[in-house]
Design a protein around this motif. Structure first.
Motif, PDB file in Angstrom:
ATOM      1  N   GLN A   1      41.999  -5.807  77.156  1.00  0.00           N
ATOM      2  CA  GLN A   1      42.366  -6.863  76.335  1.00  0.00           C
ATOM      3  C   GLN A   1      42.512  -8.230  77.029  1.00  0.00           C
ATOM      4  O   GLN A   1      42.079  -9.257  76.451  1.00  0.00           O
ATOM      5  CB  GLN A   1      43.786  -6.669  75.703  1.00  0.00           C
TER       6      GLN A   1
ATOM      7  N   GLU B   1      34.980  -4.259  75.412  1.00  0.00           N
ATOM      8  CA  GLU B   1      35.765  -3.808  74.176  1.00  0.00           C
ATOM      9  C   GLU B   1      35.794  -2.411  74.011  1.00  0.00           C
ATOM     10  O   GLU B   1      36.818  -1.849  73.570  1.00  0.00           O
ATOM     11  CB  GLU B   1      35.275  -4.609  72.734  1.00  0.00           C
TER      12      GLU B   1
ATOM     13  N   SER C   1      44.423  -0.224  78.391  1.00  0.00           N
ATOM     14  CA  SER C   1      43.897  -0.909  77.287  1.00  0.00           C
ATOM     15  C   SER C   1      44.278  -2.402  77.085  1.00  0.00           C
ATOM     16  O   SER C   1      43.573  -3.229  76.982  1.00  0.00           O
ATOM     17  CB  SER C   1      44.617  -0.530  75.895  1.00  0.00           C
TER      18      SER C   1
ATOM     19  N   ALA D   1      47.272   4.804  79.674  1.00  0.00           N
ATOM     20  CA  ALA D   1      46.371   4.688  78.580  1.00  0.00           C
ATOM     21  C   ALA D   1      46.626   2.792  78.018  1.00  0.00           C
ATOM     22  O   ALA D   1      45.847   2.279  77.597  1.00  0.00           O
ATOM     23  CB  ALA D   1      46.280   5.427  77.392  1.00  0.00           C
TER      24      ALA D   1
ATOM     25  N   ARG E   1      38.672  -0.510  75.784  1.00  0.00           N
ATOM     26  CA  ARG E   1      39.878  -0.691  75.299  1.00  0.00           C
ATOM     27  C   ARG E   1      40.745   0.704  75.192  1.00  0.00           C
ATOM     28  O   ARG E   1      41.886   0.658  75.181  1.00  0.00           O
ATOM     29  CB  ARG E   1      39.888  -1.675  74.225  1.00  0.00           C
ATOM     30  N   GLU E   2      39.747   1.536  74.806  1.00  0.00           N
ATOM     31  CA  GLU E   2      40.235   3.163  74.573  1.00  0.00           C
ATOM     32  C   GLU E   2      39.625   3.664  75.839  1.00  0.00           C
ATOM     33  O   GLU E   2      38.588   4.089  75.617  1.00  0.00           O
ATOM     34  CB  GLU E   2      39.734   3.565  73.339  1.00  0.00           C
TER      35      GLU E   2
END
Length: 79
Positions: A70, A37, A66, A62, A40-41
């Motif tokens: 996910q 998680e 991400s 990016a 994700r960034e």
């Protein structure tokens, strides 16, 4: 079923903790989900590396990183 990315990360966490994955799979999978998680960034370094490898724009890279994180979160963990 093949091993999901969450399970793969969970097993790596268990190994780093010097504990058998089978002793606490839910604990290790929870830690793995938190780790994925966080990815994700992506950091600037992650996006720059992807950009260098593929040659697309920053926002595209990016979004791709991400989306990959996910997808890993959406995989079913065996068990």
């Amino acid at each position: 079923m093949t091993e999901s990315m969450i399970e793969r990360v969970a097993r790596a966490i268990a190994k780093a903790d010097a504990r058998p994955y089978e002793d606490a799979p839910n604990l290790f999978c929870g830690k793995a989900r938190a780790a994925v998680e966080a990815m994700r960034e992506p950091t600037d370094a992650m996006v720059d590396a992807a950009w260098d490898a593929i040659g697309e724009g920053y926002d595209t890279m990016a979004a791709a990183i991400s989306a990959a994180a996910q997808a890993a979160l959406n995989e079913q963990v065996a068990g």
